[in-house]
Design a protein around this motif. Structure first.
Motif, PDB file in Angstrom:
ATOM      1  N   ASP A   1       3.506   3.574  -4.661  1.00 29.95           N
ATOM      2  CA  ASP A   1       2.603   4.360  -5.503  1.00 29.95           C
ATOM      3  C   ASP A   1       2.455   3.781  -6.908  1.00 29.95           C
TER       4      ASP A   1
ATOM      5  N   GLU B 232      -0.210  -4.129  -9.130  1.00 28.92           N
ATOM      6  CA  GLU B 232       0.112  -4.940  -7.949  1.00 28.92           C
ATOM      7  C   GLU B 232      -0.588  -6.296  -8.018  1.00 28.92           C
TER       8      GLU B 232
ATOM      9  N   ASP C 143       0.819  -1.216   0.000  1.00 29.03           N
ATOM     10  CA  ASP C 143       0.000   0.000   0.000  1.00 29.03           C
ATOM     11  C   ASP C 143       0.852   1.265   0.000  1.00 29.03           C
TER      12      ASP C 143
ATOM     13  N   LYS D   1      -1.266   1.545 -10.177  1.00 30.96           N
ATOM     14  CA  LYS D   1      -1.608   0.956  -8.880  1.00 30.96           C
ATOM     15  C   LYS D   1      -2.130  -0.457  -9.027  1.00 30.96           C
TER      16      LYS D   1
ATOM     17  N   SER E   1       3.309   0.574  -9.608  1.00 31.39           N
ATOM     18  CA  SER E   1       3.721  -0.797  -9.896  1.00 31.39           C
ATOM     19  C   SER E   1       3.746  -0.983 -11.407  1.00 31.39           C
TER      20      SER E   1
ATOM     21  N   SER F  83      -4.684   3.746  -0.931  1.00 26.31           N
ATOM     22  CA  SER F  83      -4.516   3.591  -2.377  1.00 26.31           C
ATOM     23  C   SER F  83      -5.190   4.729  -3.132  1.00 26.31           C
TER      24      SER F  83
ATOM     25  N   ARG G 294      -2.972   7.752  -2.905  1.00 25.28           N
ATOM     26  CA  ARG G 294      -1.748   7.616  -3.693  1.00 25.28           C
ATOM     27  C   ARG G 294      -2.030   7.734  -5.189  1.00 25.28           C
ATOM     28  N   ILE G 295      -3.166   7.266  -5.620  1.00 21.54           N
ATOM     29  CA  ILE G 295      -3.561   7.438  -7.026  1.00 21.54           C
ATOM     30  C   ILE G 295      -3.680   8.925  -7.352  1.00 21.54           C
TER      31      ILE G 295
END
Length: 507
Positions: A385, A503, A382, A500, A387, A468, A471-472
């Motif tokens: 930021d 992941e 998490d 994101k 992936s 999440s 961070r998006i």
């Protein structure tokens, strides 16, 4: 006779002043050191005695008591050899007492009287300047490091006899001076260039966004796909360090004893092996020292083969990633080490590495894959930021591909986005989008209606956490800055969501 010589030590990443009190009195010849010295400090009596006699001076055959004050802090290292020897010589009348005013001494002595380099000079020099000292005498090898501190005259010497003659006015010496304009230039020649990486356009774009907004990145792909190669080139697209950042980083490297030159010019790139221990990564020990996360301060911490690291090691990363600082508590006190780094990690999707490879077949069972990836907890993922799914380039296609965009070109785009953020956060104690609090996000993140609708639908569809979601938004703000857009548009949100959702390749 009593002589008090000024010196210094380090606690955490900060320096402090030490009074080296040397008393020479009548009695049987003996040398006593008090003030919580460790073994290396106690051994200084043999080095000091040999050094003084080997430069042709007499060592007093009396009772010598050395007190290192404040006496409630453990003293470590060999840096007190020089101040102890100066105290003995001053107490014996060899050195004039008036020459010791507003001057501090640090250095290790060889048996022949030569001075050797010691650790932690820079933080001590900064503290001496703050306390009003005018002169600082150090080994020649440490002189340039100490001279980074302005308004402090630093003198570097090779031998104890040179210092004695200088203090007595028998020898002239000039303070060491350095030109920061000449030396404070990053050298990218040994890093490698992004143009050398064939293909991998999606990965390069991800790292460009990461560099612009100080975002953490996880690269997922099969062996040989180029994850490590491009990660090592990541430092080449980061903004050059400011002088303040260079001083902060140099302090940490100096205390740890890994300073290669007298200043850290390029952003650090630390890549510990997967067998690293918790203490080596985070820092600690009986007398806490900085670990890999602090040595990566203002730079990059790269963990290759992420699932191969012990779970306990990965879990202790969560706090410094979030707080940008490492706090270590011991009976002797609480120590804090800066740890503001970009976390870049690479992982195979399964033990054999070929789960998502279009060219090779994966031979791992679902149970093996689950066990392999079990070390990567949800809370750790998490905190990442971006992936990226890294697919290998076919060998036959490599010769047909042209060189990609150069690191210099990408760095210029990154710098443009960084300047936008610096202007945005000029009244706040942050510099990058990734550091925004919820309150600042509310103030500085504006979405177009379609972009907001797309984000809300994705949150429900993919059951994203609040972390999440935030961070998006931060990644989308950075992609918008790279395109010089004041508002976040739909394409920015979609790109951030895709980064994101990658992941899921680990599930």
């Amino acid at each position: 006779m009593l002589s008090i010589i000024k010196s210094g030590g380090t606690l955490g990443v900060d320096g402090y002043i030490i009074d080296v009190e040397v008393n020479i009195s009548q009695g049987l010849p003996q040398f006593i050191t008090v003030g919580l010295p460790d073994a290396s400090v106690k051994e200084s009596r043999e080095r000091v005695k040999s050094a003084i006699t080997n430069i042709g001076l007499s060592f007093p055959l009396r009772k010598i008591t050395v007190n290192l004050a404040p006496a409630d802090i453990v003293k470590q290292g060999t840096l007190y050899d020089l101040p102890i020897s100066i105290g003995i010589l001053a107490g014996s009348g060899v050195i004039k007492e008036e020459s010791l005013k507003d001057v501090a001494f640090i250095g290790e002595l060889a048996l022949n009287g030569n001075l050797r380099r010691v650790k932690g000079i820079l933080p001590i020099a900064l503290e001496l300047k703050n306390k009003g000292f005018k002169r600082f005498i150090v080994p020649e090898e440490n002189a340039k490091e100490a001279a980074l501190v302005k308004d402090l005259d630093v003198y570097g010497f090779k031998n104890l006899m040179d210092i004695v003659e200088f203090l007595n006015g028998e020898k002239q010496a000039e303070p060491v001076s350095i030109s920061l304009e000449d030396v404070f230039e990053p050298d990218y020649s040994l890093i490698g260039d992004f143009s050398e990486v064939k293909g991998q356009v999606y990965l390069k774009r991800a790292l460009q966004i990461a560099a612009a907004g100080f975002h953490n990145v996880l690269m997922i792909g099969s062996p040989g796909s180029g994850k490590t190669m491009i990660a090592r080139r990541f430092v080449g697209i980061l903004p050059p360090m400011t002088f303040e950042e260079a001083i902060e980083t140099t302090k940490i490297h100096s205390i740890a004893g890994v300073l290669k030159d007298y200043i850290v010019r390029e952003r650090p790139f630390r890549s510990p092996h997967h067998t690293v221990s918790d203490i080596a990564l985070i820092g600690g020990g009986s007398y806490p020292k900085p670990g890999e996360v602090s040595l990566a301060h203002n730079g990059v911490l790269f963990l290759d083969e992420l699932p191969e690291f012990k779970r306990t090691v990965l879990e202790v990363l969560r706090q410094p990633i979030e707080d940008k600082v490492v706090s270590i508590s011991r009976a002797s006190g609480r120590f804090e080490f800066p740890a503001k780094f970009q976390f870049i990690a690479a992982a195979n999707p399964c033990p054999c590495g070929y789960k998502n490879d279009p060219l090779k077949e994966c031979k791992c069972s679902p149970k093996e894959i689950k066990r392999y990836l079990s070390k990567l907890s949800g809370p750790l993922l998490d905190r990442i930021d971006i992936s990226v799914n890294v697919l290998p380039v076919k060998p036959e296609d490599l010769s047909k591909m042209e060189d990609g965009e150069s690191s210099k070109s990408i760095r210029e785009k990154v710098l443009t986005a960084v300047e936008i953020q610096r202007e945005r956060f000029k009244d706040y104690p942050i510099n990058f989008n990734s550091e925004m609090t919820p309150a600042l996000m509310k103030k500085f993140i504006q979405l177009e209606p379609k972009a907001e609708q797309t984000l809300n639908l994705s949150v429900k569809k993919f059951n994203l956490t609040a972390r999440s979601y935030h961070r998006i938004l931060k990644v989308a703000r950075t992609t918008a800055d790279l395109s010089s857009s004041k508002k976040i548009k739909t394409q920015h949100i979609i790109e951030a969501i895709n980064f994101k959702l990658n992941e899921d390749l680990l599930n």
